[in-house]
Enzyme design. Structure first.
Site, short mmCIF file in Angstrom:
data_model
loop_
_atom_site.label_atom_id
_atom_site.label_comp_id
_atom_site.label_asym_id
_atom_site.label_seq_id
_atom_site.Cartn_x
_atom_site.Cartn_y
_atom_site.Cartn_z
N GLU A 110 5.86 3.02 7.76
CA GLU A 110 7.11 2.66 8.39
C GLU A 110 8.30 3.12 7.55
OE1 GLU A 110 7.05 -1.55 8.98
OE2 GLU A 110 5.19 -1.51 10.11
N CYS A 123 15.33 3.25 4.32
CA CYS A 123 14.28 2.61 3.54
C CYS A 123 12.98 3.35 3.82
CB CYS A 123 14.18 1.13 3.92
SG CYS A 123 12.97 0.21 2.95
N CYS A 130 -0.42 -1.26 0.67
CA CYS A 130 0.06 -1.63 -0.67
C CYS A 130 -1.03 -2.43 -1.38
CB CYS A 130 1.35 -2.45 -0.58
SG CYS A 130 2.09 -2.83 -2.19
N CYS A 134 1.40 -9.04 -2.60
CA CYS A 134 2.39 -10.10 -2.36
C CYS A 134 1.99 -10.87 -1.11
CB CYS A 134 3.78 -9.50 -2.20
SG CYS A 134 4.35 -8.58 -3.65
N CYS A 137 3.90 -10.62 2.39
CA CYS A 137 4.30 -9.30 2.87
C CYS A 137 3.26 -8.70 3.80
CB CYS A 137 4.54 -8.36 1.68
SG CYS A 137 5.00 -6.69 2.14
N CYS A 353 9.08 -5.15 6.19
CA CYS A 353 8.14 -4.10 5.84
C CYS A 353 6.72 -4.41 6.31
CB CYS A 353 8.17 -3.90 4.33
SG CYS A 353 7.21 -2.50 3.80
#
Length: 365
Positions: A110, A123, A130, A134, A137, A353
């Site tokens: 994205e 961004c 990832c 986290c 997220c 995100c």
């Protein structure tokens, strides 16, 4: 602007479509000059090609009218400018636009265009998924598949730039999309070298921000690069126990090591540090949390960006109530912290995100 849907593979020699052409954006000026000379053309043509791509927003080699026709045909047979395709494009009433970009191997990332006054910020993602974990997220819920190439990072920038009208100009770049930029540092720096070049996108390094959860060796490498990019450290908690709960990779690093590395970065280039703090209702939004933040930040030259949480379907975390937000802010300001509470943008289009990719995947399944 309608961008092409050609999908050669930028991570292997042949794509699923059988297209063996290379991704032009993976080549720097020296690479392109070498290729030109090997194919009987003068090296100065490299900068002409790049001017068309980065400054004149060309999407097809036939648009490059100052190149000889035989060279345009050779370029077209050898390269593609855009290697990916747009799976989905959504826009919000506040001017935010978000793209879900499908890569040649099927992965999706994205990227976002944000309009705020005269600022036009983008961004950009650095990885497919990832690995930082986290807990709040959407990007990391399925782990990380791979790093993006230099060209795949640049292509996001160009696709977002192409959505600007003739009277709009790209002003800021934030490496804060999917993935951990410092875990893919060489390719991120390669893409940003084009972004900051006057012959590329022409964005001042002081208007380029790299966001990280805090990987000290990579922060030191970034400092050694000598380029004064802004560094934004995703803190999210004022102590190790809470930060490890929210950012599991912290268990092997520790908040003190992250702060020390950030201090070294500041000493190297003099740029004020930014710390990001996603405010989660009932978890890290208490007055005591704010007081702890004051104690670790007040002697540092920092800006604290506080971001009320943007809820993600399937995750239990909530946006704090207005009273908690106001009280948190009051404690920080009373402690002398430079703080900015970021306005949520693009909430109606899954702008947080990883949300668009995840929600689209649910819809398909």
């Amino acid at each position: 602007m309608n961008l092409p849907v050609v999908q050669p593979n930028s991570t292997s020699s042949e794509s699923p479509t059988g297209d063996t052409r290379r991704h032009l954006l993976d080549l720097d000026t020296d690479d392109l000059q070498i290729w030109l000379k090997e194919n009987g053309h003068p090296g100065f043509r490299a900068k002409q090609v790049q001017n068309w791509v980065y400054q004149q927003r060309a999407t097809d080699f036939q648009q490059m009218t100052n190149l000889p026709q035989p060279l345009r045909e050779l370029l077209e047979a050898s390269f593609v400018i855009y290697a990916a395709s747009e799976s989905e494009a959504v826009s919000s009433s506040d001017g935010t636009e978000k793209l879900l970009v499908r890569l040649p191997d099927g992965g999706e990332v994205e990227c976002v265009l944000l309009r705020d006054g005269i600022r036009r910020s983008i961004c950009v993602s650095s990885q497919v998924g990832c690995a930082m974990g986290c807990v709040f997220c959407a990007s990391g819920l399925d782990g990380v598949d791979r790093n993006l190439t230099r060209g795949e990072i640049l292509e996001q920038m160009l696709r977002l730039q192409a959505r600007l009208s003739a009277d709009e100009r790209l002003s800021h770049i934030v490496m804060m999309g999917m993935g951990e930029p410092l875990a893919n540092l060489d390719r991120v720096l390669g893409a940003l070298s084009v972004a900051k070049s006057p012959e590329g996108l022409g964005i001042s390094p002081r208007r380029i921000t790299i966001s990280t959860v805090g990987l000290p060796p990579a922060i030191d490498r970034l400092a050694d690069s000598g380029v004064p990019y802004n560094l934004a450290v995703s803190l999210h908690a004022p102590n190790d126990d809470l930060r490890t709960q929210l950012v599991p990779v912290n268990k092997n690093i520790g908040i003190d090591a992250v702060l020390d590395a950030a201090d070294r970065y500041f000493e190297a280039n003099g740029r004020r540090l930014t710390f990001e703090y996603v405010l989660l209702g009932g978890l890290n939004d208490s007055d005591d949390n704010a007081k702890e933040l004051v104690s670790i930040l007040r002697h540092r030259n920092v800006m604290l960006n506080v971001i009320p949480y943007n809820p993600v379907d399937g995750l239990p975390y909530q946006t704090p109530n207005k009273q908690a937000i106001a009280s948190f802010r009051e404690v920080l300001e009373a402690g002398g912290i430079n703080v900015k509470f970021r306005q949520r943008k693009g909430g109606e289009i899954d702008a947080a995100c990883g949300q668009l990719r995840r929600n689209r995947g649910k819809a398909i399944s």
